[in-house]
Design an enzyme around this catalytic site. Structure first.
Site, short mmCIF file in Angstrom:
data_model
loop_
_atom_site.label_atom_id
_atom_site.label_comp_id
_atom_site.label_asym_id
_atom_site.label_seq_id
_atom_site.Cartn_x
_atom_site.Cartn_y
_atom_site.Cartn_z
N ASP A 65 14.76 3.92 22.70
CA ASP A 65 15.53 3.71 23.93
C ASP A 65 16.02 5.05 24.46
O ASP A 65 16.03 6.05 23.74
CB ASP A 65 16.70 2.73 23.70
CG ASP A 65 17.54 3.05 22.46
OD1 ASP A 65 17.46 4.20 21.96
OD2 ASP A 65 18.27 2.16 22.00
N ASN A 133 27.24 -5.84 19.61
CA ASN A 133 27.00 -7.06 20.37
C ASN A 133 25.67 -7.71 19.96
O ASN A 133 25.18 -8.60 20.62
CB ASN A 133 26.99 -6.77 21.87
CG ASN A 133 25.89 -5.79 22.26
OD1 ASN A 133 25.17 -5.26 21.40
ND2 ASN A 133 25.76 -5.54 23.55
N HIS A 135 22.70 -6.16 19.77
CA HIS A 135 21.48 -5.61 20.37
C HIS A 135 20.60 -4.90 19.34
O HIS A 135 21.08 -4.44 18.31
CB HIS A 135 21.80 -4.69 21.57
CG HIS A 135 22.40 -3.36 21.24
ND1 HIS A 135 23.08 -2.62 22.18
CD2 HIS A 135 22.41 -2.61 20.11
CE1 HIS A 135 23.48 -1.48 21.63
NE2 HIS A 135 23.08 -1.46 20.37
N GLU A 140 20.05 -5.69 25.28
CA GLU A 140 21.39 -6.26 25.34
C GLU A 140 21.33 -7.78 25.45
O GLU A 140 20.37 -8.32 26.01
CB GLU A 140 22.12 -5.69 26.57
CG GLU A 140 22.22 -4.17 26.60
CD GLU A 140 23.28 -3.63 25.68
OE1 GLU A 140 23.20 -3.85 24.45
OE2 GLU A 140 24.22 -2.97 26.18
P1 PGA Z 1 25.32 3.01 15.42
O1 PGA Z 1 24.58 2.32 16.66
O2 PGA Z 1 24.29 3.21 14.37
O3 PGA Z 1 25.85 4.30 15.94
O4 PGA Z 1 26.40 2.05 14.97
C1 PGA Z 1 23.81 1.18 16.44
C2 PGA Z 1 23.34 0.58 17.73
O5 PGA Z 1 24.09 0.56 18.73
O6 PGA Z 1 22.21 0.07 17.78
#
Ligand code: PGA
Length: 239
Positions: A65, A133, A135, A140
């Site tokens: 992404d 959330n 994702h 999302e």
């Molecule tokens: P993080 O992000 O590893 O910094 O918790 C995970 C994500 O948002 O997919």
């Protein structure tokens, strides 16, 4: 699923799995998430490469992404983060990186990108983190399992979570491009890394709750291929 003691063990066990995949398929195509969770795993892979246990000379890497609207050398570029944490330490040259489209007619560019992915066949491995959330990448909620590579609006929850990378919420771009769920779910192997108390509620919902677009990671429950979830105790403890 593997429940591990802490973030350090998460990195080590994750690295064992990646080492196994690359041992069996030296030219493996690997989706490499950014975010904080996989950083220990990547450091462990780099250490194994230095000591000669892991040969990454033939792997290719796929960008998961990226934010939209940034200059190429912006400090917040997720590609830049992937380059620093994964590509450079593992010696993956630019020619072996599949980058997401970011400009032009984005809808058409994403469709062409997906046609290219389909022609190549499924990824060998997707290394993913879990959003608060639910994702995967920037898929999302709501995101459907057949979703394609596309432009997305980031949710307030993701903007707040990403603020800890860049300063504050105002520093987080509001739109992004993400690989679609269908490419992630069809990877030959998927490793989902989950660490820390902020993921407690969502990891239980994703792995034990109803499967549906409201928690995109819940579709991993139905994924046909090899899914390994590695969760540390801070994330897996009783809510
Ligand atoms: P993080 O992000 O590893 O910094 O918790 C995970 C994500 O948002 O997919």
């Amino acid at each position: 699923m593997r429940v591990v003691e802490n973030a350090e063990e998460l990195g080590r066990i994750g690295a064992d799995l990646v080492t196994e995949v690359v041992g069996a398929r030296p030219a493996a195509s690997i989706v490499a998430a950014t975010g904080r969770t996989p950083m220990g795993l990547y450091a462990e892979l780099a250490a194994r490469r230095r000591s000669g246990v892991l040969d990454t000379t033939a792997i290719s890497t796929v960008q998961l992404d990226e934010y939209l609207g940034l200059e190429r050398d912006d400090r917040r570029s997720l590609f830049g983060w992937m380059r620093r944490s994964f590509l450079e330490p593992l010696g993956v040259s630019d020619g072996r990186v599949i980058r997401l489209p970011l400009g032009g007619d984005l809808e058409e560019a994403c469709a062409a990108f997906d046609r290219g992915l389909e022609a190549r066949g499924p990824f060998d491995l997707a290394i993913l983190g879990l959003g608060r959330n639910g994702h995967l990448g920037f898929n999302e909620p709501p995101s459907h399992p057949e979703s394609s590579t596309r432009m997305v609006e980031l949710s307030p929850s993701t903007i707040e979570a990403n603020a800890r990378y860049w300063g504050n919420g105002a520093d987080v771009p509001t739109t992004a491009v993400t690989l679609g769920m269908r490419h992630l779910l069809s990877a030959r192997a998927i490793v989902l890394l989950v660490s820390g108390t902020s993921k407690r509620t969502i990891v239980h919902r994703a792995l034990e709750g109803p499967v549906g677009p409201g928690v995109p990671a819940s579709f991993l429950q139905d994924a046909a291929n090899d899914v390994t979830v590695i969760v540390d105790r801070a994330a897996w403890a009783d809510r």
